[in-house]
Structures are given as structure tokens and as C-alpha cells.
Design a protein around this motif. Structure first.
Motif, PDB file in Angstrom:
ATOM      1  N   TYR A 148       0.842  -1.200   0.000  1.00 26.98           N
ATOM      2  CA  TYR A 148       0.000   0.000   0.000  1.00 26.98           C
ATOM      3  C   TYR A 148       0.875   1.247   0.000  1.00 26.98           C
ATOM      4  N   GLN A 149       0.512   2.199  -0.847  1.00 29.12           N
ATOM      5  CA  GLN A 149       1.261   3.446  -0.983  1.00 29.12           C
ATOM      6  C   GLN A 149       0.386   4.625  -0.572  1.00 29.12           C
ATOM      7  N   ASP A 152      -3.490   5.400  -1.486  1.00 31.96           N
ATOM      8  CA  ASP A 152      -4.284   4.187  -1.682  1.00 31.96           C
ATOM      9  C   ASP A 152      -5.440   4.151  -0.690  1.00 31.96           C
ATOM     10  N   LEU A 165      -7.265   1.409   1.656  1.00 25.74           N
ATOM     11  CA  LEU A 165      -7.107   0.087   2.242  1.00 25.74           C
ATOM     12  C   LEU A 165      -8.470  -0.406   2.690  1.00 25.74           C
ATOM     13  N   ILE A 211      -2.784   6.835   3.945  1.00 23.93           N
ATOM     14  CA  ILE A 211      -3.589   5.791   3.319  1.00 23.93           C
ATOM     15  C   ILE A 211      -4.992   5.876   3.915  1.00 23.93           C
TER      16      ILE A 211
END
Length: 65
Positions: free
Chosen positions: A14-15, A18, A20, A56
Motif C-alpha cells: 500500500y502506498q 491508496d 485500504l 492511506i
């Protein structure tokens, strides 16, 4: 492997920016580490702590067991 390390392993891809999904992360944790006995809500707590300082977004789309 402890729960914190497992969470970080699953979330490694995950960057920033993103989104989640708690459903996806919990399913991946249960698939990869079937010996974990934490409830979904306990795992969400670990996920939220692992996100500290990361940009995130989280979709709390799971349903507790």
C-alpha cells in the motif's frame, strides 16, 4: 511471526493515496497466517496502529465474526 509484523507484511504494497479495505487485509491475513486467533475487530486495531503517519485511507468494510 507476531501480529504486528504480519500486518506490516500484508500492508507493504500500500502506498500513499491508496484506499485500504479492512475486508481485503483481514482476508489476506487469515489466508497467509491461519493460526492467528484475533477477532476481526482486534485485527482492525492492529491495522489502524500500523497506518500511523501513513497517508492511506481506510474503508472499514468488514463485518465482525
Amino acid at each position: 511471526m507476531d501480529t504486528d509484523k504480519a500486518i506490516h507484511t500484508v500492508m507493504a504494497d500500500y502506498q500513499s493515496g491508496d484506499i485500504l479495505s479492512t475486508t481485503v487485509v483481514i482476508a489476506d491475513l487469515r489466508r497467509r497466517f491461519p493460526w492467528f486467533r484475533q477477532t476481526d475487530e482486534e485485527l482492525v486495531g492492529f491495522i489502524v496502529r500500523a497506518l500511523d503517519g501513513r497517508q492511506i485511507a481506510v474503508s472499514f468494510d468488514h463485518r465482525g465474526r
